[in-house]
Write an enzyme that holds these catalytic residues in place. Sequence first.
Site, mmCIF file in Angstrom:
data_model
loop_
_atom_site.group_PDB
_atom_site.id
_atom_site.type_symbol
_atom_site.label_atom_id
_atom_site.label_comp_id
_atom_site.label_asym_id
_atom_site.label_seq_id
_atom_site.Cartn_x
_atom_site.Cartn_y
_atom_site.Cartn_z
ATOM 1 N N ASN A 25 1.451 -1.085 0.062
ATOM 2 C CA ASN A 25 0.454 -0.346 0.241
ATOM 3 C C ASN A 25 1.278 1.162 -0.083
ATOM 4 O O ASN A 25 1.643 1.347 0.449
ATOM 5 C CB ASN A 25 -0.765 0.237 1.209
ATOM 6 C CG ASN A 25 -1.765 -0.918 1.548
ATOM 7 O OD1 ASN A 25 -2.807 -1.112 0.012
ATOM 8 N ND2 ASN A 25 -2.241 -1.549 2.604
ATOM 9 N N ASN A 83 5.599 -4.007 4.396
ATOM 10 C CA ASN A 83 6.127 -3.728 5.762
ATOM 11 C C ASN A 83 7.370 -4.922 6.253
ATOM 12 O O ASN A 83 8.199 -4.565 6.621
ATOM 13 C CB ASN A 83 4.932 -3.549 7.027
ATOM 14 C CG ASN A 83 4.434 -2.322 6.688
ATOM 15 O OD1 ASN A 83 4.809 -1.576 5.433
ATOM 16 N ND2 ASN A 83 3.196 -1.712 7.287
ATOM 17 N N ASP A 126 4.093 6.974 17.020
ATOM 18 C CA ASP A 126 3.263 6.262 15.917
ATOM 19 C C ASP A 126 3.873 4.814 15.777
ATOM 20 O O ASP A 126 4.590 4.144 15.977
ATOM 21 C CB ASP A 126 3.826 6.308 14.876
ATOM 22 C CG ASP A 126 2.879 6.463 13.412
ATOM 23 O OD1 ASP A 126 2.227 5.615 14.158
ATOM 24 O OD2 ASP A 126 3.372 6.914 12.340
ATOM 25 N N THR A 179 2.128 2.220 13.978
ATOM 26 C CA THR A 179 2.006 1.755 12.569
ATOM 27 C C THR A 179 3.485 1.033 12.473
ATOM 28 O O THR A 179 3.832 1.104 11.802
ATOM 29 C CB THR A 179 1.754 3.057 11.560
ATOM 30 O OG1 THR A 179 0.573 4.062 11.880
ATOM 31 C CG2 THR A 179 0.763 2.121 10.407
ATOM 32 N N ASP A 200 4.110 -5.408 12.528
ATOM 33 C CA ASP A 200 4.541 -5.979 10.939
ATOM 34 C C ASP A 200 6.013 -6.303 10.525
ATOM 35 O O ASP A 200 6.677 -6.993 10.306
ATOM 36 C CB ASP A 200 4.528 -5.345 9.944
ATOM 37 C CG ASP A 200 3.173 -4.638 9.768
ATOM 38 O OD1 ASP A 200 1.817 -5.945 10.097
ATOM 39 O OD2 ASP A 200 2.476 -4.137 9.035
ATOM 40 N N LYS A 235 9.490 6.192 16.216
ATOM 41 C CA LYS A 235 9.269 7.155 14.587
ATOM 42 C C LYS A 235 7.981 6.715 14.039
ATOM 43 O O LYS A 235 6.878 6.198 14.293
ATOM 44 C CB LYS A 235 10.399 6.401 13.978
ATOM 45 C CG LYS A 235 11.946 5.772 14.191
ATOM 46 C CD LYS A 235 13.305 5.105 13.626
ATOM 47 C CE LYS A 235 14.111 4.938 13.745
ATOM 48 N NZ LYS A 235 14.965 4.284 13.223
ATOM 49 N N GLY A 276 5.691 6.620 10.261
ATOM 50 C CA GLY A 276 5.477 6.315 9.542
ATOM 51 C C GLY A 276 5.135 4.501 9.227
ATOM 52 O O GLY A 276 5.562 3.683 10.580
HETATM 53 O O1 RIB Z 1 0.061 -2.928 9.379
HETATM 54 C C1 RIB Z 1 0.415 -1.549 9.228
HETATM 55 C C2 RIB Z 1 -0.348 -1.342 7.776
HETATM 56 O O2 RIB Z 1 -1.342 -1.608 7.410
HETATM 57 C C3 RIB Z 1 -0.399 -0.331 7.529
HETATM 58 O O3 RIB Z 1 0.893 0.411 6.247
HETATM 59 C C4 RIB Z 1 -0.652 -0.348 6.432
HETATM 60 O O4 RIB Z 1 -0.452 -0.207 4.870
HETATM 61 C C5 RIB Z 1 -2.294 -1.149 6.196
HETATM 62 O O5 RIB Z 1 -2.373 -2.047 5.350
#
Ligand code: RIB
Length: 304
Positions: free
Chosen positions: A9, A41, A246, A248, A252, A285, A287
């Site tokens: 993505n 990721n 963050d 996010t 992963d 970090k 992102g």
């Molecule tokens: O796990 C995080 C990810 O979930 C993000 O990068 C986003 O693209 C979603 O797929």
Amino acid sequence: MIAVIGSSNIDTVYEVDHFTEPGETQTALSLNYYYGGKGANQAVAAAKLSEQNVFFSTSIGNDSEGKKIEKRFNEFNIKGYYIHKNAHTGHAFIEVNRFGENKIVSNSGANGLHSKALVKKFLKEHGKDIDYCLIQNEIPRETIAFSLNILKQKAIKIIYDPAAKEKTKIKWLSGIEYLTPNVTEFNFLKNKLNIREDNLEKQALRFKKETGLNNLILKRGSDDIIIIANDNELSRIQTFDVKAVDTTGAGDIFNAAFAVSLNRGNNLQRACKYAASAAAVSVTKKGAQSSIPEEHEIKELLLR
Ligand code: RIB
């Protein structure tokens, strides 16, 4: 060798004071675009940390974003991706609040076209070289089911992240080498089996036994990781105290680092500790892929 099957993505990230309420309009504190997708990721993190080629079965579009992602994959020696001529690259729209928590809505785009046939071709070409395969739930359900099946037949060790949780079928879990849910995902899955023991450890043990999976690794954010190993032994891995900006992609990055460490020959507990360190650095970090740590950062935190 490490492989990944999953999504790619572009993430559009709004930093916000608080998650937007229904009916509310608020102004974001910042807007940023990052490379994301749970599969990508994991693939980029595995390539960066292992400094080796990674095979990645994923679909991107033939648009400007797909081209940027392709360039990035080439920089990291990631091979195996597929470019669809008439599709848009997958997107995720993410709000990150002042506690570093996120809310994600994604539009599958090319990820929704990642077919069984593409995985079959990928495994025919690369299957014999793969030791560990990471997989998640952002591609079509039939493709996940097919992939898990064929990976098991080929005796490739599967590291399965059941996110987004709704797609997971309990019957898939038998024979999975490592299942790595977070607490929300675990609660969702254990409810399907009507598991009602009075504490998380007992629930985890029963879940592991009933599903027939080999090793359960329960990710609990900043709380200890709970492991139920193949022999039904329980262990806990302490996580690291860091200031999150963050979260996010942290899950992963955990999974990719876990695979890298196992592939280096480390045992389950050691691999979890290394992965916990990688995830902890990543939450400091912003992102998803932009927060993948350097090897020395992981090591420094492990020594702290
Ligand atoms: O796990 C995080 C990810 O979930 C993000 O990068 C986003 O693209 C979603 O797929």
